[in-house]
Structure formats: structure tokens, C-alpha cells
Design a protein around this motif. Structure first.
Motif, PDB file in Angstrom:
ATOM      1  N   ARG A  93       2.756  11.267  -5.854  1.00 57.60           N
ATOM      2  CA  ARG A  93       4.190  10.982  -5.933  1.00 57.60           C
ATOM      3  C   ARG A  93       4.455   9.567  -6.427  1.00 57.60           C
ATOM      4  N   GLY A  94       3.568   9.067  -7.271  1.00 53.04           N
ATOM      5  CA  GLY A  94       3.652   7.680  -7.684  1.00 53.04           C
ATOM      6  C   GLY A  94       4.693   7.392  -8.739  1.00 53.04           C
ATOM      7  N   ASP A  95       5.128   6.152  -8.741  1.00 55.28           N
ATOM      8  CA  ASP A  95       6.036   5.620  -9.742  1.00 55.28           C
ATOM      9  C   ASP A  95       5.217   4.620 -10.570  1.00 55.28           C
ATOM     10  N   PRO A  96       4.839   5.001 -11.797  1.00 55.78           N
ATOM     11  CA  PRO A  96       3.964   4.129 -12.591  1.00 55.78           C
ATOM     12  C   PRO A  96       4.508   2.715 -12.801  1.00 55.78           C
ATOM     13  N   GLU A 142     -14.637  -6.483 -13.935  1.00 55.07           N
ATOM     14  CA  GLU A 142     -15.706  -5.611 -14.417  1.00 55.07           C
ATOM     15  C   GLU A 142     -15.258  -4.770 -15.602  1.00 55.07           C
ATOM     16  N   VAL A 143     -14.012  -4.310 -15.554  1.00 58.06           N
ATOM     17  CA  VAL A 143     -13.482  -3.461 -16.618  1.00 58.06           C
ATOM     18  C   VAL A 143     -12.056  -3.905 -16.944  1.00 58.06           C
ATOM     19  N   PRO A 144     -11.846  -4.443 -18.141  1.00 61.81           N
ATOM     20  CA  PRO A 144     -10.482  -4.837 -18.501  1.00 61.81           C
ATOM     21  C   PRO A 144      -9.617  -3.611 -18.806  1.00 61.81           C
ATOM     22  N   CYS A 145      -8.345  -3.729 -18.434  1.00 62.37           N
ATOM     23  CA  CYS A 145      -7.408  -2.634 -18.642  1.00 62.37           C
ATOM     24  C   CYS A 145      -6.003  -3.167 -18.395  1.00 62.37           C
ATOM     25  N   PRO A 146      -5.032  -2.787 -19.208  1.00 58.97           N
ATOM     26  CA  PRO A 146      -3.660  -3.200 -18.918  1.00 58.97           C
ATOM     27  C   PRO A 146      -3.174  -2.579 -17.599  1.00 58.97           C
ATOM     28  N   ALA A 147      -2.374  -3.323 -16.864  1.00 60.66           N
ATOM     29  CA  ALA A 147      -1.879  -2.855 -15.563  1.00 60.66           C
ATOM     30  C   ALA A 147      -1.121  -1.541 -15.686  1.00 60.66           C
ATOM     31  N   ASP A 148      -0.320  -1.390 -16.731  1.00 61.61           N
ATOM     32  CA  ASP A 148       0.462  -0.152 -16.862  1.00 61.61           C
ATOM     33  C   ASP A 148      -0.435   1.056 -17.160  1.00 61.61           C
ATOM     34  N   THR A 149      -1.521   0.848 -17.875  1.00 56.84           N
ATOM     35  CA  THR A 149      -2.464   1.938 -18.151  1.00 56.84           C
ATOM     36  C   THR A 149      -3.170   2.362 -16.866  1.00 56.84           C
ATOM     37  N   LEU A 150      -3.609   1.383 -16.084  1.00 55.48           N
ATOM     38  CA  LEU A 150      -4.256   1.688 -14.806  1.00 55.48           C
ATOM     39  C   LEU A 150      -3.272   2.376 -13.861  1.00 55.48           C
ATOM     40  N   ALA A 151      -2.042   1.904 -13.824  1.00 58.88           N
ATOM     41  CA  ALA A 151      -1.025   2.518 -12.962  1.00 58.88           C
ATOM     42  C   ALA A 151      -0.793   3.975 -13.320  1.00 58.88           C
ATOM     43  N   PHE A 192       0.818  -1.209   0.000  1.00 54.96           N
ATOM     44  CA  PHE A 192       0.000   0.000   0.000  1.00 54.96           C
ATOM     45  C   PHE A 192       0.854   1.262   0.000  1.00 54.96           C
ATOM     46  N   ALA A 193       2.113   1.176   0.411  1.00 52.48           N
ATOM     47  CA  ALA A 193       2.995   2.356   0.365  1.00 52.48           C
ATOM     48  C   ALA A 193       3.146   2.826  -1.085  1.00 52.48           C
ATOM     49  N   ILE A 194       3.234   1.898  -2.010  1.00 50.69           N
ATOM     50  CA  ILE A 194       3.350   2.237  -3.432  1.00 50.69           C
ATOM     51  C   ILE A 194       2.067   2.916  -3.905  1.00 50.69           C
ATOM     52  N   LEU A 195       0.946   2.381  -3.475  1.00 49.40           N
ATOM     53  CA  LEU A 195      -0.354   2.950  -3.844  1.00 49.40           C
ATOM     54  C   LEU A 195      -0.574   4.304  -3.173  1.00 49.40           C
ATOM     55  N   ALA A 196      -0.145   4.438  -1.929  1.00 55.56           N
ATOM     56  CA  ALA A 196      -0.276   5.716  -1.212  1.00 55.56           C
ATOM     57  C   ALA A 196       0.560   6.799  -1.886  1.00 55.56           C
ATOM     58  N   ASP A 197       1.743   6.444  -2.349  1.00 55.31           N
ATOM     59  CA  ASP A 197       2.564   7.414  -3.085  1.00 55.31           C
ATOM     60  C   ASP A 197       1.812   7.915  -4.310  1.00 55.31           C
ATOM     61  N   LEU A 215      -3.768   6.028 -12.147  1.00 55.96           N
ATOM     62  CA  LEU A 215      -3.763   6.215 -10.688  1.00 55.96           C
ATOM     63  C   LEU A 215      -2.696   7.218 -10.256  1.00 55.96           C
ATOM     64  N   CYS A 216      -1.571   7.205 -10.914  1.00 56.23           N
ATOM     65  CA  CYS A 216      -0.515   8.165 -10.583  1.00 56.23           C
ATOM     66  C   CYS A 216      -0.926   9.600 -10.922  1.00 56.23           C
TER      67      CYS A 216
END
Length: 169
Positions: free
Chosen positions: A77-80, A152-161, A67-72, A164-165
Motif C-alpha cells: 500500500r505504498g506511496d512512491p 554498495e549499489v547506487p540508485c536514485p531514491a525514486d527508483t528504489l521507492a 517506518f509507517a511509510i516503509l511498512a505501507d 519497494l512499493c
């Protein structure tokens, strides 16, 4: 006893978290009991309760690292790339992710993430009280993840990341 006690405490807590994580990722049963954790960690029941009130408390500590990664990200301050790696892990373990983010435990997970976001926002000006902003950002980060791991909704992980960032900026 200070340093030795601190090392022993860290070692015990690490063993308990590793045992818990192993059980979460390798068992089909949804519920993980304290007896399962202590057997895997090879510690006594009283030792477990010296460190954690219950299995939920251990779960929340185990979640604090990812969750630290998600909190950033939620705090702008996220790193995609790191977040995409984490999301891929969530996807590969989506049944557990769905269980963790739902119901009573899911509510505790939101509060944990909000606490972590609040720490990262401390000192930043927000239009609403800091706690409210932190809860909003935590929910905003977890809602699409919940929909995604449920299929429910397909999406590549990098696109979602990447999305979110950008949310926390």
C-alpha cells in the motif's frame, strides 16, 4: 486527571522524541545516552524512565513514524513519492541510517517493521503464517535500503521507492 494526564504524557513523549531526533541528526557521536536526551528535552531521569525502559525503546518509537511509510510499501500500500522523500532523508543521513539498520539495533528495527507490516496485512491471506510473511516483507524492504545507504549499489531514491512499493504487491 485523564485528559490532562494524557496531554502531559503526549507532550513529554514528544519532547523526548524530538530531543532524541535532534541528537541523532546533529551529533557526531554514535551513542546517545539517556543523560543526553533528558538534558536536551529538559526532563528528569525518572520522567524518562516513566515512559521508556532505555534509549533503544525511545529509538524504536522514533522510528515508528518513518517506518509507517516503509511498512505501507512492504504491505503493498505504498506511496512512491512519500517513500522517495523518506529514502532521500535516509541518504542525507546515511551514516546514522547505516548505524540504525546494523547490529542489535538493526535486528530490533526489523522486528518493529515486521510488527507494523503484520498490522497492515491482518486479514489478508498469506501462503505462510502471517508473522513469517511479515518478517519476510520487512527484511525484503530493509535489505536494499541497507545496501543503498552503505553505497554498495547506487540508485536514485525514486527508483528504489518504486521498486519497494512493487515488492509488497
Amino acid at each position: 486527571m485523564g485528559a490532562i494526564g494524557d496531554r502531559r504524557t503526549r507532550r513529554t513523549r514528544t519532547a523526548l522524541i524530538e530531543a532524541f531526533n535532534h541528537l541523532v541528526l546533529n551529533r557526531r557521536e554514535r551513542r546517545i545516552r539517556v543523560s543526553d536526551i533528558i538534558a536536551r528535552a529538559d526532563v528528569g531521569r525518572s520522567t524518562f524512565y516513566e515512559h521508556y525502559a532505555n534509549a533503544d525503546a525511545l529509538l524504536l518509537e522514533a522510528l515508528s513514524r518513518p517506518f509507517a511509510i516503509l511498512a505501507d510499501a512492504a504491505a503493498g500500500r505504498g506511496d512512491p513519492e512519500r517513500l522517495a522523500f523518506l529514502l532521500t532523508h535516509f541518504w542525507e543521513n546515511r551514516r546514522r541510517a547505516r548505524d540504525t539498520l546494523a547490529g542489535r539495533i538493526g535486528e530490533k528495527a526489523v522486528r518493529l517493521l515486521a510488527d507494523m507490516v503484520e498490522e497492515r496485512l491482518d486479514g489478508r491471506a498469506t501462503n505462510v503464517p502471517l508473522r513469517l510473511a511479515s518478517l519476510q516483507l520487512a527484511e525484503a524492504a530493509l535489505a536494499p535500503i541497507k545496501a543503498w545507504v552503505s553505497g554498495e549499489v547506487p540508485c536514485p531514491a525514486d527508483t528504489l521507492a518504486a521498486s519497494l512499493c512493487r515488492t509488497g504487491e
